[in-house]
Write a protein that holds these residues in place. Sequence first.
Motif, PDB file in Angstrom:
ATOM      1  N   LYS A  48       0.842  -1.191   0.000  1.00 21.36           N
ATOM      2  CA  LYS A  48       0.000   0.000   0.000  1.00 21.36           C
ATOM      3  C   LYS A  48       0.883   1.250   0.000  1.00 21.36           C
ATOM      4  CE  LYS A  48      -3.528   2.450   2.662  1.00 21.36           C
ATOM      5  NZ  LYS A  48      -4.344   2.453   3.902  1.00 21.36           N
ATOM      6  N   PRO A  49       0.672   2.163  -0.932  1.00 15.84           N
ATOM      7  CA  PRO A  49       1.468   3.395  -0.929  1.00 15.84           C
ATOM      8  C   PRO A  49       1.103   4.285   0.245  1.00 15.84           C
ATOM      9  CG  PRO A  49      -0.231   3.503  -2.611  1.00 15.84           C
ATOM     10  CD  PRO A  49      -0.283   2.115  -2.050  1.00 15.84           C
ATOM     11  N   THR A  50       2.048   5.100   0.655  1.00 15.44           N
ATOM     12  CA  THR A  50       1.780   6.072   1.708  1.00 15.44           C
ATOM     13  C   THR A  50       0.839   7.161   1.213  1.00 15.44           C
ATOM     14  OG1 THR A  50       4.050   5.673   2.474  1.00 15.44           O
ATOM     15  CG2 THR A  50       2.882   7.551   3.435  1.00 15.44           C
ATOM     16  N   TYR A  51       0.960   7.507  -0.070  1.00 16.84           N
ATOM     17  CA  TYR A  51       0.131   8.570  -0.640  1.00 16.84           C
ATOM     18  C   TYR A  51       0.140   8.451  -2.155  1.00 16.84           C
ATOM     19  CZ  TYR A  51      -2.111  13.204  -0.509  1.00 16.84           C
ATOM     20  OH  TYR A  51      -2.998  14.244  -0.595  1.00 16.84           O
ATOM     21  N   VAL A  52      -0.959   8.859  -2.780  1.00 15.56           N
ATOM     22  CA  VAL A  52      -1.095   8.803  -4.237  1.00 15.56           C
ATOM     23  C   VAL A  52      -1.580  10.153  -4.744  1.00 15.56           C
ATOM     24  CG1 VAL A  52      -2.214   7.648  -6.188  1.00 15.56           C
ATOM     25  CG2 VAL A  52      -1.691   6.353  -4.117  1.00 15.56           C
ATOM     26  N   VAL A  53      -1.004  10.613  -5.849  1.00 18.62           N
ATOM     27  CA  VAL A  53      -1.467  11.851  -6.478  1.00 18.62           C
ATOM     28  C   VAL A  53      -1.726  11.593  -7.951  1.00 18.62           C
ATOM     29  CG1 VAL A  53      -0.142  13.270  -4.871  1.00 18.62           C
ATOM     30  CG2 VAL A  53       0.832  12.713  -7.105  1.00 18.62           C
ATOM     31  N   GLU A  54      -2.506  12.469  -8.540  1.00 17.87           N
ATOM     32  CA  GLU A  54      -2.698  12.471  -9.989  1.00 17.87           C
ATOM     33  C   GLU A  54      -1.944  13.663 -10.553  1.00 17.87           C
ATOM     34  OE1 GLU A  54      -6.496  13.488 -12.403  1.00 17.87           O
ATOM     35  OE2 GLU A  54      -6.517  11.297 -12.127  1.00 17.87           O
ATOM     36  N   HIS A  55      -0.931  13.355 -11.332  1.00 15.25           N
ATOM     37  CA  HIS A  55      -0.111  14.414 -11.916  1.00 15.25           C
ATOM     38  C   HIS A  55      -0.828  14.997 -13.131  1.00 15.25           C
ATOM     39  CE1 HIS A  55       3.525  16.597 -12.890  1.00 15.25           C
ATOM     40  NE2 HIS A  55       3.504  16.107 -14.117  1.00 15.25           N
ATOM     41  N   PRO A  56      -0.951  16.324 -13.225  1.00 16.32           N
ATOM     42  CA  PRO A  56      -1.679  16.933 -14.348  1.00 16.32           C
ATOM     43  C   PRO A  56      -0.858  16.930 -15.634  1.00 16.32           C
ATOM     44  CG  PRO A  56      -0.761  18.640 -12.957  1.00 16.32           C
ATOM     45  CD  PRO A  56      -0.451  17.332 -12.269  1.00 16.32           C
ATOM     46  N   GLU A  57      -1.544  17.147 -16.744  1.00 13.77           N
ATOM     47  CA  GLU A  57      -0.860  17.258 -18.036  1.00 13.77           C
ATOM     48  C   GLU A  57      -0.255  18.655 -18.162  1.00 13.77           C
ATOM     49  OE1 GLU A  57      -2.698  14.846 -21.503  1.00 13.77           O
ATOM     50  OE2 GLU A  57      -4.396  15.396 -20.215  1.00 13.77           O
ATOM     51  N   ILE A  58       0.752  18.869 -17.352  1.00 12.43           N
ATOM     52  CA  ILE A  58       1.479  20.140 -17.306  1.00 12.43           C
ATOM     53  C   ILE A  58       2.959  19.819 -17.439  1.00 12.43           C
ATOM     54  CG2 ILE A  58       2.203  22.015 -15.762  1.00 12.43           C
ATOM     55  CD1 ILE A  58      -0.609  22.018 -14.638  1.00 12.43           C
ATOM     56  N   GLY A  59       3.665  20.584 -18.246  1.00 13.57           N
ATOM     57  CA  GLY A  59       5.092  20.336 -18.369  1.00 13.57           C
ATOM     58  C   GLY A  59       5.651  20.852 -19.672  1.00 13.57           C
ATOM     59  N   VAL A  60       6.673  20.172 -20.130  1.00 13.24           N
ATOM     60  CA  VAL A  60       7.397  20.571 -21.333  1.00 13.24           C
ATOM     61  C   VAL A  60       6.724  19.938 -22.547  1.00 13.24           C
ATOM     62  CG1 VAL A  60       9.622  20.488 -22.519  1.00 13.24           C
ATOM     63  CG2 VAL A  60       9.534  20.726 -20.012  1.00 13.24           C
ATOM     64  N   GLU A  61       6.457  20.741 -23.560  1.00  7.97           N
ATOM     65  CA  GLU A  61       5.851  20.215 -24.787  1.00  7.97           C
ATOM     66  C   GLU A  61       6.971  19.693 -25.684  1.00  7.97           C
ATOM     67  OE1 GLU A  61       2.368  21.404 -28.001  1.00  7.97           O
ATOM     68  OE2 GLU A  61       3.019  22.824 -26.474  1.00  7.97           O
ATOM     69  N   ASP A  62       7.430  18.514 -25.320  1.00  6.58           N
ATOM     70  CA  ASP A  62       8.585  17.958 -26.017  1.00  6.58           C
ATOM     71  C   ASP A  62       8.140  17.110 -27.196  1.00  6.58           C
ATOM     72  OD1 ASP A  62       9.246  15.362 -23.504  1.00  6.58           O
ATOM     73  OD2 ASP A  62       7.462  15.829 -24.651  1.00  6.58           O
ATOM     74  N   GLY A  63       9.101  16.631 -27.930  1.00  2.99           N
ATOM     75  CA  GLY A  63       8.816  15.785 -29.078  1.00  2.99           C
ATOM     76  C   GLY A  63      10.101  15.273 -29.676  1.00  2.99           C
ATOM     77  N   GLU A  64       9.972  14.364 -30.618  1.00  2.00           N
ATOM     78  CA  GLU A  64      11.157  13.813 -31.261  1.00  2.00           C
ATOM     79  C   GLU A  64      11.919  14.917 -31.996  1.00  2.00           C
ATOM     80  OE1 GLU A  64      12.288  10.818 -30.922  1.00  2.00           O
ATOM     81  OE2 GLU A  64      10.593  10.245 -29.642  1.00  2.00           O
ATOM     82  N   GLY A  65      13.221  14.925 -31.818  1.00  3.50           N
ATOM     83  CA  GLY A  65      14.052  15.889 -32.518  1.00  3.50           C
ATOM     84  C   GLY A  65      14.202  17.222 -31.815  1.00  3.50           C
ATOM     85  N   ASP A  66      13.559  17.390 -30.646  1.00  3.25           N
ATOM     86  CA  ASP A  66      13.719  18.645 -29.912  1.00  3.25           C
ATOM     87  C   ASP A  66      15.172  18.834 -29.505  1.00  3.25           C
ATOM     88  OD1 ASP A  66      10.548  18.818 -28.086  1.00  3.25           O
ATOM     89  OD2 ASP A  66      11.081  19.260 -30.165  1.00  3.25           O
ATOM     90  N   GLU A  67      15.663  20.040 -29.662  1.00  4.56           N
ATOM     91  CA  GLU A  67      17.056  20.309 -29.340  1.00  4.56           C
ATOM     92  C   GLU A  67      17.206  21.353 -28.248  1.00  4.56           C
ATOM     93  OE1 GLU A  67      19.009  21.306 -32.962  1.00  4.56           O
ATOM     94  OE2 GLU A  67      18.745  19.316 -33.849  1.00  4.56           O
ATOM     95  N   LEU A  68      16.108  21.703 -27.568  1.00  5.29           N
ATOM     96  CA  LEU A  68      16.189  22.661 -26.476  1.00  5.29           C
ATOM     97  C   LEU A  68      16.994  22.070 -25.328  1.00  5.29           C
ATOM     98  CD1 LEU A  68      12.601  24.197 -26.137  1.00  5.29           C
ATOM     99  CD2 LEU A  68      14.680  25.360 -26.873  1.00  5.29           C
TER     100      LEU A  68
END
Length: 241
Positions: free
Chosen positions: A134-154
């Motif tokens: 049993k986990p101590t705590y569970v969260v739902e991570h939102p669709e927030i972050g880096v808009e990455d993709g194949e070939g990104d060079e940032l």
Amino acid sequence: MSHQCHDEHVHGHGDGHGGHGHSHQHEAAPIPTSTSQSLNSKINTANLEAFNLANPQTDLAELFKSHDKRYELIPVIKSDADNQLIIKIPFAGVTTKLYSVILRTSKLGDHCPKAVKFYKNQDNLDFDSIGSQKPTYVVEHPEIGVEDGEGDELTELVDDNTFAEHFLPRHLFSAVNTLTIFFENNWTDDDDEVLHLYSIEIRGEFKELTKDPIITLYESAANPADHKNMLPEETKNFHNV
């Protein structure tokens, strides 16, 4: 500023039917944290460990960035065979009380984690055992972050809105020596896709572990006269034969 996740998805038992249930807890707004409460410098990076990791294990230390490197995107930490990843995080010479975990991930559904489970002081978890614990705590991570993709060079992205801070119940995360994080799936629930993580920051407080010396005194030569009356009176109730 980073996105703050107030309404956490809590893992629990007892839904009134004798089964395994989940509940959403709507609590008062959490206490804000600050960069001065970062515990990343207290992590034992030499003993970090991950399962289903596509990167070399040595890349894990780069996931726990210092404040001045928080916007860096290299390296991207990826899961290997599917959309699950386990990371074990030991602390070095301290015991901690955790306040929050800040995640920077991909925002794309294929690569963005969804269910994230936290385990306190369970050092031996792997994919064979984690499903039965049993986990101590569970969260739902939102669709927030880096808009990455194949070939990104940032190599860097200065955008505080790409971070999501998950507040932990402090009473459940006191005296923490090891934190294990299980990224269970992605938003598309596609097993053929892999997760992308850019940084993890753990915030809280810590206390140095100290070991007081144990002093033991030994007699170089025992004097029988010093010990003749050490037996309790009731043990002296005997007769010579």
